[in-house]
Design an enzyme around this catalytic site. Structure first.
Site, PDB file in Angstrom:
ATOM      1  N   ILE A  96       0.777  -0.614   0.151  1.00 26.18           N
ATOM      2  CA  ILE A  96      -0.258   0.206   0.054  1.00 26.18           C
ATOM      3  C   ILE A  96       0.686   1.200   0.339  1.00 26.18           C
ATOM      4  O   ILE A  96       0.534   2.200  -0.622  1.00 26.18           O
ATOM      5  CB  ILE A  96      -0.750   0.302   1.214  1.00 26.18           C
ATOM      6  N   HIS A 105       5.168 -11.906 -32.004  1.00 27.89           N
ATOM      7  CA  HIS A 105       5.877 -11.339 -32.004  1.00 27.89           C
ATOM      8  C   HIS A 105       5.692  -9.569 -32.287  1.00 27.89           C
ATOM      9  O   HIS A 105       5.052  -9.745 -34.405  1.00 27.89           O
ATOM     10  CB  HIS A 105       6.939 -11.678 -32.875  1.00 27.89           C
TER      11      HIS A 105
HETATM   12  P1  NAI Z   1       2.313  -5.064   3.556  1.00 26.27           P
HETATM   13  O1  NAI Z   1       2.617  -6.078   4.751  1.00 26.27           O
HETATM   14  O2  NAI Z   1       2.483  -5.055   2.524  1.00 26.27           O
HETATM   15  O3  NAI Z   1       3.722  -3.635   4.137  1.00 26.27           O
HETATM   16  C1  NAI Z   1       4.083  -3.267   5.912  1.00 26.27           C
HETATM   17  C2  NAI Z   1       5.144  -2.965   6.437  1.00 26.27           C
HETATM   18  O4  NAI Z   1       5.074  -1.830   6.998  1.00 26.27           O
HETATM   19  C3  NAI Z   1       5.928  -3.378   6.489  1.00 26.27           C
HETATM   20  O5  NAI Z   1       7.327  -3.392   5.178  1.00 26.27           O
HETATM   21  C4  NAI Z   1       6.926  -3.485   8.050  1.00 26.27           C
HETATM   22  O6  NAI Z   1       7.796  -3.757   8.411  1.00 26.27           O
HETATM   23  C5  NAI Z   1       6.415  -2.408   7.622  1.00 26.27           C
HETATM   24  N1  NAI Z   1       5.945  -1.475   9.021  1.00 26.27           N
HETATM   25  C6  NAI Z   1       5.575  -2.844  10.305  1.00 26.27           C
HETATM   26  N2  NAI Z   1       5.262  -1.705  11.312  1.00 26.27           N
HETATM   27  C7  NAI Z   1       5.645  -1.032  10.840  1.00 26.27           C
HETATM   28  C8  NAI Z   1       6.393   0.442  11.549  1.00 26.27           C
HETATM   29  N3  NAI Z   1       6.054   0.858  12.939  1.00 26.27           N
HETATM   30  N4  NAI Z   1       6.626   1.703  11.218  1.00 26.27           N
HETATM   31  C9  NAI Z   1       7.749   1.392  10.363  1.00 26.27           C
HETATM   32  N5  NAI Z   1       7.550   0.255   9.012  1.00 26.27           N
HETATM   33  C10 NAI Z   1       6.398  -0.550   9.882  1.00 26.27           C
HETATM   34  O7  NAI Z   1       1.283  -4.024   3.785  1.00 26.27           O
HETATM   35  P2  NAI Z   1       0.779  -2.997   3.706  1.00 26.27           P
HETATM   36  O8  NAI Z   1       1.301  -2.325   2.824  1.00 26.27           O
HETATM   37  O9  NAI Z   1      -0.375  -2.355   4.572  1.00 26.27           O
HETATM   38  O10 NAI Z   1      -1.301  -4.023   2.756  1.00 26.27           O
HETATM   39  C11 NAI Z   1      -1.577  -4.309   3.308  1.00 26.27           C
HETATM   40  C12 NAI Z   1      -2.291  -5.634   3.156  1.00 26.27           C
HETATM   41  O11 NAI Z   1      -3.171  -5.832   2.305  1.00 26.27           O
HETATM   42  C13 NAI Z   1      -1.010  -6.802   2.533  1.00 26.27           C
HETATM   43  O12 NAI Z   1      -1.766  -7.764   3.392  1.00 26.27           O
HETATM   44  C14 NAI Z   1      -1.274  -6.854   1.086  1.00 26.27           C
HETATM   45  O13 NAI Z   1      -1.566  -8.020   0.817  1.00 26.27           O
HETATM   46  C15 NAI Z   1      -2.653  -6.317   0.574  1.00 26.27           C
HETATM   47  N6  NAI Z   1      -2.830  -5.378  -0.745  1.00 26.27           N
HETATM   48  C16 NAI Z   1      -2.254  -6.254  -1.646  1.00 26.27           C
HETATM   49  C17 NAI Z   1      -2.229  -4.895  -2.625  1.00 26.27           C
HETATM   50  C18 NAI Z   1      -1.169  -5.567  -3.936  1.00 26.27           C
HETATM   51  O14 NAI Z   1      -1.546  -6.682  -3.835  1.00 26.27           O
HETATM   52  N7  NAI Z   1      -0.897  -5.324  -5.290  1.00 26.27           N
HETATM   53  C19 NAI Z   1      -2.027  -3.790  -2.746  1.00 26.27           C
HETATM   54  C20 NAI Z   1      -2.370  -3.176  -1.685  1.00 26.27           C
HETATM   55  C21 NAI Z   1      -2.558  -4.554  -0.697  1.00 26.27           C
END
Ligand code: NAI
Length: 469
Positions: free
Chosen positions: A189, A448
Site C-alpha cells: 500500500i 512478435h
Molecule cells: P504490508 O505487509 O505489505 O507492508 C507493511 C510494511 O510496514 C512492512 O514492510 C513492515 O515492515 C512495515 N512496518 C510495520 N510496522 C512498522 C512500523 N511501526 N514502522 C515502520 N514500518 C512498519 O502491508 P500494507 O502495505 O499495509 O498492505 C496490507 C495488505 O494489503 C497486504 O497484506 C497486502 O497483501 C494487501 N494489499 C495487496 C495489494 C496488491 O496485491 N497489489 C495492494 C495493496 C494491499
C-alpha cells in the site's frame, strides 16, 4: 425464520464469490455484508470499495498525468498547459467502483442469492442448523462461511483520524494533492499509494522499520526497484524507529531514529500502511465458541473447516496472503467442498503484483527462498531494453528472471520488473500450475513483437539457449 443451505458472512472477494459458486451448485444461498459506501450498501468488500479497484483507477490516472508531463516529448508530441483536476479524477475512480459493486448486485440477483445489508452475527445452534442474526433478522443456515476479511493495522503512536492520519481508504480519497506526504511502511500500500500522490506532485517520504527493502520480493528485483523508485523521487528510509507522531495544527510531525540519529519529518498528510489484521469483531465468535488463532485469525484446517460443525473460514480472516485472488479461489473451493466436490487452491502458484511503475510481479519461489532451502536452481534473465515492443513503447525499464530446478528444469519462480508485468505473469502462473519446465516456456511460440517475448527469452536464458542476449 428463513432457512438457507449456505449463509456467507462477508461480501468481499472471498464471500461474494463463495455465494455465487454455492448458488451455482444448487444451494439456497444468502450473503450478509455490512459495507456501506456513500450511505448505501456496497458489495465487494475492501478490494472493490477501498482497495484494489479504486487504487488501480488512481494509479492509471496518475500514470497518464506523469506521462503527459515527462514522456510524450520523446514521441515528438508536445503537450502544453497540462492541468490536474483531482475532483474529476476522484469522480472517475468512484464511477469505476460503482460499476463493479453494482455488478455484484446484479450477479446476486441472477444467481438468486438473498442479500442482507448489515452485520452477520452467530446467535446459537438449533438442531442441525446455525441461527445467525443477519442484519437484524434471525435466519437459519445449514452451512456458514465466515469471510469477514481484514482491517488496517493501527499504529498506537499514530491512530487514524480520517483527516491527517489515514489508512488506505483515506489515502484514496484526498481532495487535493498533499504537498508533503509521509508514509509509514514500505509495503504494497505504501509503495502504490505513495507512487500515486508522488506522480501527482506530492513530495513523498516513506519510513520503513525493516532494514531490508521489500524483503519478500526476489532480491534482484528489490534492488533494482529501490534504485528506480529513488530515481523517481520516492524518499525511502529503511530501518527507522518511529518514537513520536504529533499533530501540530494542520501538520503531522514525526520523530524517528535512523542510523542512531534522531530525525524529524513534517508532513501535511500521513498514510499508515503497516499491514492488516483479521476482522472478527461483531461476529459472535465467542457466543458459539468459534476458535481463533492467537493472532485473531479464524482457525481452519486444509479444507477451510473451523472447530464448529459446518462452519468454514476463507479469505483474509483465515490468514495467509491477503490477496483478493487468493480469497476468491478459496470462495470457489469451499463451496465445492461443501457440495462434496474436490475444491482446491494451489498456494504454490499464487501470483503477486505490486502496482508500482514499473510493476513488480512474481509467482513461485525467490532466489533467496531456494538458497535457504538448499534447492539446486538455475536462473535466466532478459532485459526489456533488448525488446522491440518495449523500445517502441518508450518504456524499456526492467527485466524478467526465470528460475528453474537445476536438475529437473521445472519452473520454480518467475519474477518480472517491468511495464505490464501483472498481465505478463499470467502465462507463468498457468505453466507453473501444470508444473511445466523452463524449456516448455522457452519452446512456446510468443507473438512478435510483444513484451511477452521477454518472458520467453528469460526462459531461453535459463536453459542456456538465449537468442537475443
Ligand atoms: P504490508 O505487509 O505489505 O507492508 C507493511 C510494511 O510496514 C512492512 O514492510 C513492515 O515492515 C512495515 N512496518 C510495520 N510496522 C512498522 C512500523 N511501526 N514502522 C515502520 N514500518 C512498519 O502491508 P500494507 O502495505 O499495509 O498492505 C496490507 C495488505 O494489503 C497486504 O497484506 C497486502 O497483501 C494487501 N494489499 C495487496 C495489494 C496488491 O496485491 N497489489 C495492494 C495493496 C494491499
Amino acid at each position: 425464520m428463513d432457512k438457507f443451505d449456505v449463509l456467507v458472512v462477508g461480501g468481499g472477494p472471498a464471500g461474494y464469490v463463495a455465494a455465487i459458486r454455492a448458488a451455482q451448485l444448487g444451494f439456497k444461498t444468502a450473503c450478509v455484508d455490512a459495507f456501506t459506501r456513500n450511505g448505501k450498501a456496497s458489495l465487494g468488500g475492501t478490494c472493490l470499495n477501498v482497495g484494489c479497484i479504486p487504487s488501480k483507477a488512481l494509479l492509471d490516472s496518475s500514470e497518464r498525468y506523469e506521462a503527459l508531463l515527462h514522456d510524450y516529448d520523446q514521441h515528438g508530441i508536445t503537450v502544453a498547459d497540462v492541468k490536474l483536476d483531482v475532483a474529476k479524477m476522484q469522480a472517475r475512480k468512484d464511477a469505476v467502483v460503482d460499476k463493479l459493486t453494482g455488478g455484484i448486485q446484479y450477479l446476486f440477483k441472477k444467481n438468486k442469492i438473498t442479500g442482507f445489508h448489515g452485520l452477520g452475527k452467530f446467535v446459537r445452534r438449533e438442531g442441525d442448523a446455525w441461527v445467525v442474526d443477519a442484519a437484524g433478522t434471525e435466519v437459519a443456515a445449514t452451512h456458514v462461511i465466515v469471510a469477514t476479511g481484514s482491517a488496517p493495522r493501527q499504529l498506537p503512536l499514530a491512530p487514524f483520524d480520517g483527516d491527517l492520519v489515514v489508512e488506505n481508504e483515506g489515502a484514496l480519497a484526498f481532495a487535493e494533492v498533499p504537498k508533503r506526504l509521509g508514509v509509514i511502511g514500505s509495503g504494497v500500500i505504501g509503495l502504490e499509494l505513495g507512487s500515486v500522490w508522488r506522480r501527482l506532485g506530492a513530495q513523498v517520504t516513506v519510513l520503513e522499520a525493516l532494514p531490508a527493502f521489500l524483503a519478500a520480493v526476489d532480491e534482484t528485483v528489490a534492488k533494482e526497484a529501490a534504485r528506480e523508485f529513488k530515481k523517481q523521487g520516492l524518499d525511502i528510509h529503511l530501518g527507522v524507529n518511529i518514537s513520536k507522531v504529533e499533530q501540530q495544527g494542520r501538520v503531522v510531525v514525526l520523530t524517528y531514529a535512523e542510523n542512531g540519529a534522531e530525525q524529524t519529518l513534517t508532513v501535511d498528510k500521513l498514510i499508515v500502511s503497516i499491514g492488516r489484521v483479521p476482522y472478527t469483531q461483531n461476529l459472535g465468535a465467542e457466543a458459539v465458541g468459534l476458535e481463533l488463532t492467537d493472532r485473531g485469525f479464524v482457525k481452519v484446517d486444509g479444507h477451510y473447516k473451523t472447530n464448529l460443525p459446518n462452519v468454514y473460514g476463507i479469505g483474509d480472516v483465515i490468514g495467509g496472503a491477503m490477496l483478493a485472488h487468493k480469497a476468491e479461489d478459496e470462495g470457489v473451493a469451499v463451496a465445492e467442498l461443501i457440495a462434496g466436490q474436490a475444491g482446491h487452491v494451489n498456494y504454490d502458484a499464487i501470483p503477486w503484483v505490486i502496482y508500482t511503475s514499473p510493476e513488480i510481479a512474481w509467482v513461485g519461489k525467490t532466489e533467496q527462498d531456494l538458497k535457504a532451502a538448499g534447492v539446486p536452481y538455475k536462473t535466466g534473465r532478459f532485459n526489456f531494453a533488448a525488446n522491440g515492443r518495449a523500445l517502441g513503447h518508450g518504456d524499456p525499464r526492467g527485466f524478467v528472471k526465470v528460475i528453474a530446478h537445476a536438475e529437473t528444469d521445472e519452473l520454480l519462480g518467475v519474477h518480472i520488473f517491468g511495464a505490464g508485468g501483472s498481465e505478463l505473469l499470467g502465462e507463468a502462473v498457468a505453466l507453473m500450475e501444470f508444473r511445466a519446465s523452463a524449456e516448455d516456456l522457452a519452446r512456446t511460440t510468443h507473438g512478435h513483437p510483444t513484451l511477452s517475448e521477454v518472458v520467453k527469452e528469460a526462459a531461453l536464458a535459463a536453459i542456456g539457449r538465449a537468442l537475443h542476449a
